[in-house]
Design a protein around this motif. Sequence first.
Motif, PDB file in Angstrom:
ATOM      1  N   THR A  94     -22.586  19.072  95.808  1.00 24.63           N
ATOM      2  CA  THR A  94     -23.722  19.537  94.996  1.00 24.63           C
ATOM      3  C   THR A  94     -25.044  19.119  95.631  1.00 24.63           C
ATOM      4  O   THR A  94     -25.116  18.100  96.334  1.00 24.63           O
ATOM      5  CB  THR A  94     -23.649  18.994  93.558  1.00 24.63           C
ATOM      6  N   PHE A  95     -26.072  19.893  95.362  1.00 23.82           N
ATOM      7  CA  PHE A  95     -27.393  19.690  95.983  1.00 23.82           C
ATOM      8  C   PHE A  95     -28.485  19.907  94.941  1.00 23.82           C
ATOM      9  O   PHE A  95     -28.327  20.736  94.037  1.00 23.82           O
ATOM     10  CB  PHE A  95     -27.597  20.695  97.121  1.00 23.82           C
ATOM     11  N   GLN A  96     -29.592  19.208  95.155  1.00 20.76           N
ATOM     12  CA  GLN A  96     -30.742  19.423  94.277  1.00 20.76           C
ATOM     13  C   GLN A  96     -31.528  20.621  94.793  1.00 20.76           C
ATOM     14  O   GLN A  96     -31.734  20.765  95.990  1.00 20.76           O
ATOM     15  CB  GLN A  96     -31.621  18.163  94.297  1.00 20.76           C
ATOM     16  N   CYS A  97     -31.911  21.526  93.883  1.00 24.30           N
ATOM     17  CA  CYS A  97     -32.676  22.704  94.295  1.00 24.30           C
ATOM     18  C   CYS A  97     -33.349  23.318  93.074  1.00 24.30           C
ATOM     19  O   CYS A  97     -32.732  23.441  92.015  1.00 24.30           O
ATOM     20  CB  CYS A  97     -31.744  23.737  94.938  1.00 24.30           C
ATOM     21  N   ASP A  98     -34.617  23.691  93.241  1.00 23.32           N
ATOM     22  CA  ASP A  98     -35.331  24.428  92.195  1.00 23.32           C
ATOM     23  C   ASP A  98     -35.276  25.909  92.564  1.00 23.32           C
ATOM     24  O   ASP A  98     -35.861  26.338  93.555  1.00 23.32           O
ATOM     25  CB  ASP A  98     -36.790  23.933  92.139  1.00 23.32           C
ATOM     26  N   GLN A  99     -34.586  26.693  91.769  1.00 23.34           N
ATOM     27  CA  GLN A  99     -34.357  28.095  92.127  1.00 23.34           C
ATOM     28  C   GLN A  99     -35.612  28.953  92.013  1.00 23.34           C
ATOM     29  O   GLN A  99     -35.569  30.136  92.362  1.00 23.34           O
ATOM     30  CB  GLN A  99     -33.234  28.703  91.290  1.00 23.34           C
ATOM     31  N   THR A 100     -36.715  28.383  91.524  1.00 20.91           N
ATOM     32  CA  THR A 100     -37.962  29.153  91.470  1.00 20.91           C
ATOM     33  C   THR A 100     -38.774  28.981  92.751  1.00 20.91           C
ATOM     34  O   THR A 100     -39.830  29.578  92.890  1.00 20.91           O
ATOM     35  CB  THR A 100     -38.836  28.718  90.271  1.00 20.91           C
TER      36      THR A 100
ATOM     37  N   ASP B 249     -28.655  22.360  91.442  1.00 18.14           N
ATOM     38  CA  ASP B 249     -29.333  22.212  90.143  1.00 18.14           C
ATOM     39  C   ASP B 249     -30.682  21.546  90.378  1.00 18.14           C
ATOM     40  O   ASP B 249     -30.851  20.773  91.313  1.00 18.14           O
ATOM     41  CB  ASP B 249     -28.499  21.340  89.194  1.00 18.14           C
ATOM     42  N   ILE B 250     -31.618  21.829  89.474  1.00 19.28           N
ATOM     43  CA  ILE B 250     -32.932  21.192  89.574  1.00 19.28           C
ATOM     44  C   ILE B 250     -32.851  19.715  89.206  1.00 19.28           C
ATOM     45  O   ILE B 250     -33.671  18.908  89.639  1.00 19.28           O
ATOM     46  CB  ILE B 250     -33.956  21.929  88.679  1.00 19.28           C
ATOM     47  N   ASP B 251     -31.847  19.353  88.408  1.00 27.44           N
ATOM     48  CA  ASP B 251     -31.710  17.974  87.943  1.00 27.44           C
ATOM     49  C   ASP B 251     -30.972  17.142  88.987  1.00 27.44           C
ATOM     50  O   ASP B 251     -29.753  17.235  89.122  1.00 27.44           O
ATOM     51  CB  ASP B 251     -30.955  17.960  86.603  1.00 27.44           C
ATOM     52  N   GLY B 252     -31.731  16.308  89.719  1.00 34.85           N
ATOM     53  CA  GLY B 252     -31.135  15.486  90.772  1.00 34.85           C
ATOM     54  C   GLY B 252     -30.245  14.374  90.231  1.00 34.85           C
ATOM     55  O   GLY B 252     -29.486  13.761  90.983  1.00 34.85           O
ATOM     56  N   ASP B 253     -30.320  14.093  88.927  1.00 33.40           N
ATOM     57  CA  ASP B 253     -29.550  12.978  88.356  1.00 33.40           C
ATOM     58  C   ASP B 253     -28.094  13.322  88.081  1.00 33.40           C
ATOM     59  O   ASP B 253     -27.315  12.426  87.727  1.00 33.40           O
ATOM     60  CB  ASP B 253     -30.176  12.518  87.026  1.00 33.40           C
TER      61      ASP B 253
ATOM     62  N   ASP C 245     -25.299  32.760  89.431  1.00 31.49           N
ATOM     63  CA  ASP C 245     -26.555  32.184  88.965  1.00 31.49           C
ATOM     64  C   ASP C 245     -26.412  31.885  87.471  1.00 31.49           C
ATOM     65  O   ASP C 245     -26.472  32.795  86.641  1.00 31.49           O
ATOM     66  CB  ASP C 245     -27.701  33.172  89.225  1.00 31.49           C
ATOM     67  N   ASP C 246     -26.190  30.609  87.161  1.00 31.01           N
ATOM     68  CA  ASP C 246     -26.133  30.151  85.759  1.00 31.01           C
ATOM     69  C   ASP C 246     -27.182  29.044  85.605  1.00 31.01           C
ATOM     70  O   ASP C 246     -26.905  27.979  85.081  1.00 31.01           O
ATOM     71  CB  ASP C 246     -24.725  29.636  85.423  1.00 31.01           C
ATOM     72  N   GLY C 247     -28.393  29.343  86.098  1.00 27.29           N
ATOM     73  CA  GLY C 247     -29.439  28.329  86.133  1.00 27.29           C
ATOM     74  C   GLY C 247     -30.474  28.497  85.039  1.00 27.29           C
ATOM     75  O   GLY C 247     -30.183  28.386  83.853  1.00 27.29           O
ATOM     76  N   LEU C 248     -31.695  28.834  85.443  1.00 27.63           N
ATOM     77  CA  LEU C 248     -32.830  28.854  84.504  1.00 27.63           C
ATOM     78  C   LEU C 248     -32.801  30.030  83.532  1.00 27.63           C
ATOM     79  O   LEU C 248     -33.346  29.954  82.442  1.00 27.63           O
ATOM     80  CB  LEU C 248     -34.132  28.871  85.333  1.00 27.63           C
ATOM     81  N   HIS C 249     -32.218  31.138  83.940  1.00 26.96           N
ATOM     82  CA  HIS C 249     -32.094  32.325  83.080  1.00 26.96           C
ATOM     83  C   HIS C 249     -33.428  32.974  82.728  1.00 26.96           C
ATOM     84  O   HIS C 249     -33.682  33.330  81.566  1.00 26.96           O
ATOM     85  CB  HIS C 249     -31.302  32.016  81.800  1.00 26.96           C
ATOM     86  N   THR C 250     -34.312  33.082  83.722  1.00 27.02           N
ATOM     87  CA  THR C 250     -35.465  33.980  83.595  1.00 27.02           C
ATOM     88  C   THR C 250     -35.329  34.992  84.728  1.00 27.02           C
ATOM     89  O   THR C 250     -34.725  34.689  85.771  1.00 27.02           O
ATOM     90  CB  THR C 250     -36.823  33.255  83.742  1.00 27.02           C
ATOM     91  N   ALA C 251     -35.917  36.178  84.513  1.00 30.12           N
ATOM     92  CA  ALA C 251     -35.786  37.220  85.535  1.00 30.12           C
ATOM     93  C   ALA C 251     -36.426  36.765  86.848  1.00 30.12           C
ATOM     94  O   ALA C 251     -35.863  36.967  87.931  1.00 30.12           O
ATOM     95  CB  ALA C 251     -36.424  38.509  85.031  1.00 30.12           C
ATOM     96  N   LYS C 252     -37.582  36.106  86.749  1.00 32.10           N
ATOM     97  CA  LYS C 252     -38.296  35.704  87.967  1.00 32.10           C
ATOM     98  C   LYS C 252     -37.460  34.700  88.777  1.00 32.10           C
ATOM     99  O   LYS C 252     -37.324  34.818  89.999  1.00 32.10           O
ATOM    100  CB  LYS C 252     -39.634  35.087  87.570  1.00 32.10           C
ATOM    101  N   ALA C 253     -36.889  33.729  88.070  1.00 33.04           N
ATOM    102  CA  ALA C 253     -36.066  32.721  88.755  1.00 33.04           C
ATOM    103  C   ALA C 253     -34.823  33.383  89.352  1.00 33.04           C
ATOM    104  O   ALA C 253     -34.409  33.067  90.473  1.00 33.04           O
ATOM    105  CB  ALA C 253     -35.655  31.630  87.769  1.00 33.04           C
TER     106      ALA C 253
ATOM    107  N   VAL D  36     -34.461  36.486  90.365  1.00 36.48           N
ATOM    108  CA  VAL D  36     -34.821  37.301  91.534  1.00 36.48           C
ATOM    109  C   VAL D  36     -35.137  36.398  92.729  1.00 36.48           C
ATOM    110  O   VAL D  36     -34.740  36.690  93.866  1.00 36.48           O
ATOM    111  CB  VAL D  36     -36.008  38.235  91.200  1.00 36.48           C
ATOM    112  N   THR D  37     -35.802  35.286  92.478  1.00 37.85           N
ATOM    113  CA  THR D  37     -36.138  34.373  93.587  1.00 37.85           C
ATOM    114  C   THR D  37     -34.864  33.839  94.234  1.00 37.85           C
ATOM    115  O   THR D  37     -34.735  33.839  95.466  1.00 37.85           O
ATOM    116  CB  THR D  37     -37.012  33.202  93.073  1.00 37.85           C
ATOM    117  N   LEU D  38     -33.910  33.424  93.419  1.00 32.24           N
ATOM    118  CA  LEU D  38     -32.661  32.902  93.992  1.00 32.24           C
ATOM    119  C   LEU D  38     -31.906  34.011  94.727  1.00 32.24           C
ATOM    120  O   LEU D  38     -31.426  33.819  95.844  1.00 32.24           O
ATOM    121  CB  LEU D  38     -31.777  32.305  92.884  1.00 32.24           C
ATOM    122  N   LEU D  39     -31.859  35.182  94.108  1.00 29.34           N
ATOM    123  CA  LEU D  39     -31.137  36.307  94.712  1.00 29.34           C
ATOM    124  C   LEU D  39     -31.730  36.672  96.080  1.00 29.34           C
ATOM    125  O   LEU D  39     -31.009  36.781  97.078  1.00 29.34           O
ATOM    126  CB  LEU D  39     -31.213  37.498  93.759  1.00 29.34           C
TER     127      LEU D  39
END
Length: 244
Positions: free
Chosen positions: A144-150, A130-134, A172-180, A182-185
């Motif tokens: 679990t690990f901190q990661c920005d899928q973009t 998840d992007i949220d490290g907290d 992938d149940d993260g940001l839910h934009t196509a670009k994000a 595709v980047t994770l994929l």
Amino acid sequence: MADFIKMNVRGVTLHSAVGDTLENNFDRHFRVHYNVQRDSYLTSLCETYGTDKGSFSMKGRPFKWPPHTYADFYERFFGHCREYVRNVFECGLGTNNPELISSMGVAGKPGASLRMWRDYFPNAEIVGADIDGDILFTEERIRTFQCDQTDPEAIARLWEQVGDVKFDLMIDDGLHTAKAAVTLLRNSLQRLKPGGFYIIEDVAFDMMVDLLGYLKKTSLNYEIVTLHRPPERLRDNSMVVIRA
Ligand SMILES: C[S@@+](CC[C@H](N)C(=O)[O-])C[C@H]1O[C@@H](n2cnc3c(N)ncnc32)[C@H](O)[C@@H]1O
């Protein structure tokens, strides 16, 4: 009944139908009609832990929108082989920080879906990002690990930290934009085991159109699964399913 979507494209309001779009992009499709199993194990785990992947109880639901019906789909695919699933990855822990995009809201339960997977797959190790490290945590069979899928570099660092693991199921149940998505994929598919499933959840119509634009240029074995749940509209209750 077609699910019509109102889109605003450069100031012009357009109406389009999910069904038309899918038929224009695929040769074939089939429908599965089923009766809801209210006592399904996976749905009960959704309620126990507070993920929106499936639920029936109105009271005590920690999120404000109608639940998805993904648990029905997952139960059909994995119910018969739960013991054989060894490794599961999910991007999106479910932050309860309302300032962050894709937050579950202040009452949200970070880690809900990871705990659900841990119980559902009794022999699996679960990795979350998840992007949220907290909201990171470690528990029995969960890391679990901190990661920005973009960010492709952040994803490469994630896989370095995770170590030499390949997955039966990646979600992938993260940001839910196509670009994000595709980047994770693109930067994670090498971690899918032969025979495994890579699933992008919460694919709303505009995201579906953009993802199809990308997927059509690849040689991936992909499907769109639209999960109708009357009386709710379809909205973002669709998934892209990629099979290795
Ligand atoms: C819908 S919630 C996940 C819900 C959880 N999987 C569940 O079922 O309980 C989406 C999560 O995606 C995370 N997220 C948003 N943007 C992200 C990004 N760029 N990279 C990684 N995670 C992100 C949010 O912090 C949030 O925790």
